[in-house]
Scaffold this motif. Sequence first.
Motif, short mmCIF file in Angstrom:
data_model
loop_
_atom_site.label_atom_id
_atom_site.label_comp_id
_atom_site.label_asym_id
_atom_site.label_seq_id
_atom_site.Cartn_x
_atom_site.Cartn_y
_atom_site.Cartn_z
N ASP A 1 0.83 -1.21 0.00
CA ASP A 1 0.00 0.00 0.00
C ASP A 1 0.87 1.26 0.00
O ASP A 1 0.58 2.22 -0.72
CB ASP A 1 -0.93 0.01 1.21
N ASP B 1 2.36 1.77 -3.39
CA ASP B 1 1.36 2.30 -4.33
C ASP B 1 1.22 3.81 -4.23
O ASP B 1 0.90 4.46 -5.21
CB ASP B 1 -0.02 1.65 -4.07
N GLY B 2 1.50 4.35 -3.04
CA GLY B 2 1.29 5.78 -2.83
C GLY B 2 2.53 6.65 -2.95
O GLY B 2 2.43 7.87 -2.82
#
Length: 170
Positions: free
Chosen positions: A143, A146-147
């Motif tokens: 996660d 992804d950012g």
Amino acid sequence: MSADRWDGLGRPVPVRLFDSLLSTLRGGPSLTESLGLTPTDAGVPEEEGRRGPGALGVPLGADVRDTELALLTGRRRARLRELTEVADLYASDGRWLHPSPWREEPVPVSRLLVDAYEAVAVDAFHRAADGLGDAGRIERALDRLDGVAELTVSGKAVVAALRLEFGSER
């Protein structure tokens, strides 16, 4: 890694090569001897203790499981390094630091990617061996990756492939 464990992971394994390698690590005949070659046939210098790219270092006294994990993580690290030599996975590495589920201090995107890349394989190993995994940390790392702003299109493709390999929901 034993052939049975590889079969459990659903991946083919050259059994003779791995059995020969494990035999060498346990003090048996060398890999070249197991294959019926002399050191000069295989292009291997006859001197002892040679170091170089691709050399294998295994801690003394490591049991089979620790050796399997060392081989697995070393292979994953080498594969990711090969990828970084042919594609730009990130830009401005080190400009920003990101929290890592495996480290106390924030790390650059390159370290977070290496950690996640290795962790996905180690998690599969542990799930195949004893059913226990580390899904929470891996999911948090993916996660975060992804950012991050530093990943290129190629880097995002690697993270997507990691998610697919891991079996993540995204």
